[in-house]
Design an enzyme around this catalytic site. Structure first.
Site, PDB file in Angstrom:
ATOM      1  N   ASP A  79       2.436   2.530   2.670  1.00  0.00           N
ATOM      2  CA  ASP A  79       2.367   3.074   3.981  1.00  0.00           C
ATOM      3  C   ASP A  79       3.532   3.015   4.536  1.00  0.00           C
ATOM      4  OD1 ASP A  79      -0.378   3.845   3.400  1.00  0.00           O
ATOM      5  OD2 ASP A  79      -1.187   2.439   4.721  1.00  0.00           O
ATOM      6  N   CYS A 123      -1.212  -4.853   7.437  1.00  0.00           N
ATOM      7  CA  CYS A 123      -0.888  -3.612   8.226  1.00  0.00           C
ATOM      8  C   CYS A 123      -0.170  -4.089   9.517  1.00  0.00           C
ATOM      9  CB  CYS A 123      -2.037  -2.733   8.597  1.00  0.00           C
ATOM     10  SG  CYS A 123      -3.269  -2.699   7.071  1.00  0.00           S
ATOM     11  N   CYS A 167      -2.780   3.739   7.207  1.00  0.00           N
ATOM     12  CA  CYS A 167      -3.941   3.383   7.680  1.00  0.00           C
ATOM     13  C   CYS A 167      -4.470   3.500   9.195  1.00  0.00           C
ATOM     14  CB  CYS A 167      -4.725   2.077   6.814  1.00  0.00           C
ATOM     15  SG  CYS A 167      -3.708   0.595   7.869  1.00  0.00           S
ATOM     16  N   CYS A 181       0.929  -1.020   0.017  1.00  0.00           N
ATOM     17  CA  CYS A 181       0.033  -0.096  -0.006  1.00  0.00           C
ATOM     18  C   CYS A 181       0.837   1.302  -0.007  1.00  0.00           C
ATOM     19  CB  CYS A 181      -0.923   0.114   1.098  1.00  0.00           C
ATOM     20  SG  CYS A 181       0.023  -0.017   2.782  1.00  0.00           S
TER      21      CYS A 181
HETATM   22 FE1  FES Z   1      -1.239   0.283   4.435  1.00  0.00          FE
HETATM   23 FE2  FES Z   1      -2.641  -0.801   6.229  1.00  0.00          FE
HETATM   24  S1  FES Z   1      -3.252  -0.114   4.252  1.00  0.00           S
HETATM   25  S2  FES Z   1      -0.286  -0.363   6.382  1.00  0.00           S
END
Ligand code: FES
Length: 124
Positions: free
Chosen positions: A35, A102, A58, A33
């Site tokens: 992140d 995540c 997220c 993602c």
């Molecule tokens: Fe990226 Fe949760 S969607 S860490």
């Protein structure tokens, strides 16, 4: 959907921020993602005396980071290295299956911060 504990740690995350003179800093990213999570630890006599995190990600990543910091504070480095994403998820009463990835960020970020601390100790 999300447990009460996940919502609590998302809405009131513990240990958010930075440590100016951290003993170790770890930054990891989630390839799925994009992140990013940054973890700061303060180590004294092999014990994690303080810990902070910053998560650009997220809600599940924020909640797992928050819970993970609570779980490693006051622990030895060896104990902290044993923390798994499953243990963090269990402490949060679970995550939806799509959000399990995540929780891996928190485990990896703590490990990276400890590795950074060990590297700093060696003076590399
Ligand atoms: Fe990226 Fe949760 S969607 S860490």
């Amino acid at each position: 959907m999300y447990s009460e504990k996940v919502l609590d740690h998302f809405n009131n995350p513990r240990n958010v921020g930075e440590l100016e003179h951290a003993s170790g800093v770890g930054m990891v990213g989630n390839a799925k993602c994009g992140d990013i999570m940054k973890m700061y630890i303060q180590v004294e006599n092999n014990i994690i005396t303080d810990v902070r995190f910053k998560t650009f990600g997220c809600g599940a990543a924020i909640a797992t980071s928050s819970m993970a910091t609570e779980m490693v504070k006051g622990k030895t480095l060896e104990e902290a290295l044993e923390l798994t994403n499953k243990a963090v998820m269990d402490a949060l009463d679970g995550l939806p299956p799509a959000k399990v990835h995540c929780s891996v960020l928190a485990e990896e970020a703590i490990r990276a911060a400890i590795e950074d601390y060990i590297k700093n100790q060696k003076g590399d």
